[in-house]
Design a protein around this motif. Structure first.
Motif, short mmCIF file in Angstrom:
data_model
loop_
_atom_site.label_atom_id
_atom_site.label_comp_id
_atom_site.label_asym_id
_atom_site.label_seq_id
_atom_site.Cartn_x
_atom_site.Cartn_y
_atom_site.Cartn_z
N ALA A 8 0.83 -1.20 0.00
CA ALA A 8 0.00 0.00 0.00
C ALA A 8 0.86 1.25 0.00
N ALA A 9 0.36 2.31 -0.63
CA ALA A 9 1.14 3.53 -0.76
C ALA A 9 1.46 4.14 0.60
N ASP A 10 0.50 4.10 1.55
CA ASP A 10 0.74 4.75 2.83
C ASP A 10 1.74 3.99 3.69
N GLN A 11 2.13 2.80 3.28
CA GLN A 11 3.13 2.03 4.00
C GLN A 11 4.52 2.21 3.41
N SER A 12 4.60 2.77 2.23
CA SER A 12 5.88 2.81 1.55
C SER A 12 6.36 4.20 1.20
N HIS A 13 5.53 5.24 1.36
CA HIS A 13 5.93 6.53 0.81
C HIS A 13 7.10 7.17 1.53
N LEU A 14 7.32 6.87 2.82
CA LEU A 14 8.46 7.45 3.52
C LEU A 14 9.77 6.89 2.98
N ALA A 15 9.79 5.61 2.67
CA ALA A 15 10.98 4.99 2.09
C ALA A 15 11.11 5.31 0.61
N LYS A 16 9.99 5.64 0.00
CA LYS A 16 9.95 5.93 -1.43
C LYS A 16 9.24 7.27 -1.64
N PRO A 17 9.95 8.35 -1.47
CA PRO A 17 9.32 9.67 -1.51
C PRO A 17 9.09 10.23 -2.91
N TYR A 18 9.55 9.51 -3.94
CA TYR A 18 9.41 9.97 -5.32
C TYR A 18 8.43 9.05 -6.06
N PHE A 19 8.10 9.41 -7.30
CA PHE A 19 7.13 8.61 -8.04
C PHE A 19 7.29 8.83 -9.54
N ILE A 20 6.75 7.87 -10.29
CA ILE A 20 6.46 8.08 -11.70
C ILE A 20 5.03 7.61 -11.92
N SER A 21 4.29 8.35 -12.71
CA SER A 21 2.89 8.04 -12.97
C SER A 21 2.67 7.93 -14.48
N PHE A 22 2.29 6.74 -14.93
CA PHE A 22 1.94 6.52 -16.34
C PHE A 22 0.48 6.91 -16.50
N ARG A 23 0.18 7.80 -17.45
CA ARG A 23 -1.14 8.40 -17.50
C ARG A 23 -1.73 8.49 -18.90
N ALA A 24 -3.06 8.51 -18.93
CA ALA A 24 -3.81 8.83 -20.14
C ALA A 24 -4.84 9.89 -19.78
N ARG A 25 -5.01 10.86 -20.65
CA ARG A 25 -6.00 11.91 -20.40
C ARG A 25 -6.92 12.07 -21.59
N ASN A 26 -8.02 12.73 -21.33
CA ASN A 26 -8.99 13.03 -22.38
C ASN A 26 -8.43 14.11 -23.31
N ALA A 27 -8.96 14.17 -24.51
CA ALA A 27 -8.56 15.18 -25.48
C ALA A 27 -9.66 15.31 -26.51
#
Length: 215
Positions: free
Chosen positions: A54-73
Protein backbone atom coordinates in the motif's frame (compact mmCIF):
# COMPACT_ATOMS: atom_id res chain seq x y z
CA UNK A 1 -2.45 17.64 -55.02
CA UNK A 2 -1.94 19.27 -51.62
CA UNK A 3 -5.64 20.06 -51.00
CA UNK A 4 -6.55 16.45 -51.83
CA UNK A 5 -3.83 15.19 -49.50
CA UNK A 6 -5.05 17.41 -46.68
CA UNK A 7 -8.64 16.27 -47.22
CA UNK A 8 -7.48 12.64 -46.98
CA UNK A 9 -5.49 13.34 -43.82
CA UNK A 10 -8.41 15.24 -42.32
CA UNK A 11 -10.76 12.35 -43.02
CA UNK A 12 -8.42 9.94 -41.28
CA UNK A 13 -8.02 12.28 -38.35
CA UNK A 14 -11.77 12.73 -37.93
CA UNK A 15 -12.31 8.98 -38.05
CA UNK A 16 -9.80 8.49 -35.24
CA UNK A 17 -11.32 11.40 -33.33
CA UNK A 18 -14.73 9.72 -33.39
CA UNK A 19 -13.15 6.53 -32.04
CA UNK A 20 -11.48 8.56 -29.34
CA UNK A 21 -14.73 10.21 -28.26
CA UNK A 22 -16.27 6.78 -27.89
CA UNK A 23 -13.37 5.49 -25.84
CA UNK A 24 -13.35 8.32 -23.32
CA UNK A 25 -16.87 7.77 -22.06
CA UNK A 26 -15.95 5.04 -19.56
CA UNK A 27 -14.87 5.34 -15.92
CA UNK A 28 -11.48 6.74 -14.91
CA UNK A 29 -8.94 4.26 -13.54
CA UNK A 30 -6.31 5.30 -10.99
CA UNK A 31 -3.91 2.83 -9.38
CA UNK A 32 -0.83 3.20 -7.21
CA UNK A 33 1.64 0.34 -6.77
CA UNK A 34 4.80 -0.10 -4.76
CA UNK A 35 8.28 -0.57 -6.23
CA UNK A 36 10.63 -2.51 -3.96
CA UNK A 37 14.36 -2.19 -3.50
CA UNK A 38 16.26 -5.46 -3.29
CA UNK A 39 19.74 -6.28 -2.06
CA UNK A 40 22.03 -8.81 -3.71
CA UNK A 41 25.41 -9.69 -2.23
CA UNK A 42 25.34 -6.62 -0.02
CA UNK A 43 24.99 -4.22 -2.99
CA UNK A 44 21.71 -2.36 -3.31
CA UNK A 45 20.02 -2.64 -6.70
CA UNK A 46 16.95 -0.79 -7.92
CA UNK A 47 13.97 -2.98 -8.75
CA UNK A 48 11.02 -1.35 -10.46
CA UNK A 49 8.72 -4.38 -10.40
CA UNK A 50 5.57 -3.36 -8.50
CA UNK A 51 4.15 -5.14 -5.48
CA UNK A 52 0.82 -5.05 -3.69
CA UNK A 53 2.32 -2.83 -0.99
CA UNK A 54 0.00 0.00 0.00
CA UNK A 55 1.14 3.53 -0.76
CA UNK A 56 0.74 4.75 2.83
CA UNK A 57 3.13 2.03 4.00
CA UNK A 58 5.88 2.81 1.55
CA UNK A 59 5.93 6.53 0.81
CA UNK A 60 8.46 7.45 3.52
CA UNK A 61 10.98 4.99 2.09
CA UNK A 62 9.95 5.93 -1.43
CA UNK A 63 9.32 9.67 -1.51
CA UNK A 64 9.41 9.97 -5.32
CA UNK A 65 7.13 8.61 -8.04
CA UNK A 66 6.46 8.08 -11.70
CA UNK A 67 2.89 8.04 -12.97
CA UNK A 68 1.94 6.52 -16.34
CA UNK A 69 -1.14 8.40 -17.50
CA UNK A 70 -3.81 8.83 -20.14
CA UNK A 71 -6.00 11.91 -20.40
CA UNK A 72 -8.99 13.03 -22.38
CA UNK A 73 -8.56 15.18 -25.48
CA UNK A 74 -10.53 16.48 -28.45
CA UNK A 75 -9.29 13.51 -30.47
CA UNK A 76 -8.52 10.07 -29.00
CA UNK A 77 -6.61 11.19 -25.94
CA UNK A 78 -2.96 11.43 -24.93
CA UNK A 79 -0.49 9.19 -23.08
CA UNK A 80 2.28 10.72 -20.94
CA UNK A 81 4.20 10.40 -17.69
CA UNK A 82 4.39 12.59 -14.60
CA UNK A 83 7.28 12.20 -12.18
CA UNK A 84 8.50 14.01 -9.10
CA UNK A 85 8.19 14.04 -5.33
CA UNK A 86 5.17 12.76 -3.40
CA UNK A 87 3.47 15.06 -0.89
CA UNK A 88 3.64 14.52 2.88
CA UNK A 89 0.76 12.05 2.67
CA UNK A 90 2.51 9.92 0.06
CA UNK A 91 0.30 11.11 -2.80
CA UNK A 92 0.91 12.78 -6.14
CA UNK A 93 0.89 16.51 -5.27
CA UNK A 94 -2.04 18.60 -6.51
CA UNK A 95 -3.18 22.04 -5.47
CA UNK A 96 -6.72 22.83 -4.30
CA UNK A 97 -7.88 23.14 -7.93
CA UNK A 98 -6.65 19.69 -8.91
CA UNK A 99 -3.60 20.94 -10.80
CA UNK A 100 -0.18 19.33 -10.37
CA UNK A 101 2.16 21.40 -8.20
CA UNK A 102 4.90 22.45 -10.66
CA UNK A 103 7.67 22.75 -8.06
CA UNK A 104 7.21 19.06 -7.18
CA UNK A 105 6.40 17.48 -10.55
CA UNK A 106 7.55 17.23 -14.14
CA UNK A 107 5.69 16.05 -17.25
CA UNK A 108 7.10 14.19 -20.25
CA UNK A 109 5.09 13.21 -23.29
CA UNK A 110 5.47 13.15 -27.06
CA UNK A 111 3.17 15.34 -29.15
CA UNK A 112 3.32 17.55 -32.27
CA UNK A 113 5.11 20.85 -31.71
CA UNK A 114 2.08 22.98 -32.48
CA UNK A 115 -1.36 23.90 -31.23
CA UNK A 116 -2.66 23.80 -34.81
CA UNK A 117 -4.69 20.82 -36.02
CA UNK A 118 -2.69 20.63 -39.26
CA UNK A 119 0.42 18.91 -37.80
CA UNK A 120 -1.83 16.39 -36.05
CA UNK A 121 -3.50 15.53 -39.35
CA UNK A 122 -0.22 15.34 -41.23
CA UNK A 123 1.28 13.25 -38.42
CA UNK A 124 -1.09 10.42 -39.28
CA UNK A 125 0.71 10.14 -42.61
CA UNK A 126 4.25 11.49 -42.16
CA UNK A 127 6.47 12.28 -39.14
CA UNK A 128 6.09 15.85 -37.85
CA UNK A 129 8.26 17.90 -35.45
CA UNK A 130 7.54 17.09 -31.82
CA UNK A 131 7.70 18.49 -28.32
CA UNK A 132 8.29 16.30 -25.28
CA UNK A 133 7.08 18.37 -22.35
CA UNK A 134 3.61 19.03 -20.99
CA UNK A 135 0.71 19.60 -23.36
CA UNK A 136 -2.58 21.31 -22.59
CA UNK A 137 -4.49 19.31 -19.96
CA UNK A 138 -1.61 17.12 -18.75
CA UNK A 139 -1.40 18.81 -15.36
CA UNK A 140 -5.14 18.83 -14.58
CA UNK A 141 -6.66 15.93 -12.66
CA UNK A 142 -10.08 16.52 -14.22
CA UNK A 143 -8.90 15.22 -17.61
CA UNK A 144 -7.39 11.94 -16.37
CA UNK A 145 -8.76 8.74 -17.88
CA UNK A 146 -6.30 6.21 -16.45
CA UNK A 147 -3.29 6.29 -14.15
CA UNK A 148 -0.70 3.85 -12.82
CA UNK A 149 1.55 5.45 -10.21
CA UNK A 150 4.67 3.79 -8.82
CA UNK A 151 6.51 5.14 -5.74
CA UNK A 152 10.30 5.27 -6.13
CA UNK A 153 13.30 5.41 -3.85
CA UNK A 154 15.80 8.22 -4.27
CA UNK A 155 18.18 5.80 -6.02
CA UNK A 156 15.51 4.68 -8.47
CA UNK A 157 14.39 8.24 -9.15
CA UNK A 158 17.92 9.55 -9.67
CA UNK A 159 18.56 6.81 -12.23
CA UNK A 160 15.27 7.26 -14.05
CA UNK A 161 15.04 11.03 -14.46
CA UNK A 162 18.24 11.47 -16.52
CA UNK A 163 17.06 8.64 -18.77
CA UNK A 164 13.74 10.41 -19.38
CA UNK A 165 15.52 13.69 -20.11
CA UNK A 166 17.80 11.98 -22.64
CA UNK A 167 14.80 10.31 -24.27
CA UNK A 168 13.11 13.70 -24.57
CA UNK A 169 16.20 15.14 -26.24
CA UNK A 170 16.38 12.36 -28.84
CA UNK A 171 12.68 12.28 -29.79
CA UNK A 172 12.41 14.99 -32.47
CA UNK A 173 9.36 13.71 -34.36
CA UNK A 174 5.85 12.37 -33.73
CA UNK A 175 3.86 10.03 -35.96
CA UNK A 176 0.52 8.50 -35.06
CA UNK A 177 1.58 5.05 -36.28
CA UNK A 178 5.35 4.66 -36.13
CA UNK A 179 6.20 6.61 -32.93
CA UNK A 180 3.33 8.15 -31.02
CA UNK A 181 2.79 9.25 -27.42
CA UNK A 182 2.17 5.68 -26.21
CA UNK A 183 5.35 4.44 -27.90
CA UNK A 184 7.28 7.19 -26.09
CA UNK A 185 5.79 6.17 -22.73
CA UNK A 186 6.43 2.52 -23.55
CA UNK A 187 10.13 3.24 -24.02
CA UNK A 188 10.26 4.53 -20.44
CA UNK A 189 8.29 1.56 -19.13
CA UNK A 190 10.58 -0.95 -20.83
CA UNK A 191 13.62 0.82 -19.40
CA UNK A 192 12.09 0.12 -15.99
CA UNK A 193 11.73 -3.56 -16.85
CA UNK A 194 8.00 -3.58 -17.59
CA UNK A 195 6.20 -5.36 -20.40
CA UNK A 196 4.29 -3.02 -22.70
CA UNK A 197 1.18 -3.35 -24.88
CA UNK A 198 0.90 -2.22 -28.49
CA UNK A 199 1.32 1.55 -28.86
CA UNK A 200 -1.59 1.50 -31.29
CA UNK A 201 -4.02 0.98 -28.40
CA UNK A 202 -6.06 4.01 -27.43
CA UNK A 203 -4.36 5.89 -24.56
CA UNK A 204 -6.74 4.79 -21.81
CA UNK A 205 -6.54 1.16 -22.93
CA UNK A 206 -2.77 1.43 -23.20
CA UNK A 207 -2.33 2.53 -19.58
CA UNK A 208 -4.83 0.02 -18.23
CA UNK A 209 -3.19 -2.80 -20.19
CA UNK A 210 0.28 -1.67 -19.07
CA UNK A 211 -0.85 -1.95 -15.46
CA UNK A 212 -2.52 -5.34 -15.97
CA UNK A 213 0.54 -6.78 -17.71
CA UNK A 214 2.82 -5.87 -14.81
CA UNK A 215 0.76 -6.39 -11.65
Amino acid sequence: MLPSFLRLAAAGFLTLAVAGCTSTASTNTHVMAGAPVTETGGAMQTAFAPTGEAADQSHLAKPYFISFRARNAESYGHTFVVFGRLDQNGRVPYDAKGVLIPSMTEVAGLHPASTSVIPYMLGHVIPVPSETGASDGDTEKAYLLAEWTIPLTAAQYNELVPYIHKLQARSPVWNAVTYNCSAFVGTIARHMGFETPSPLHLPKDYINDLRKMNT
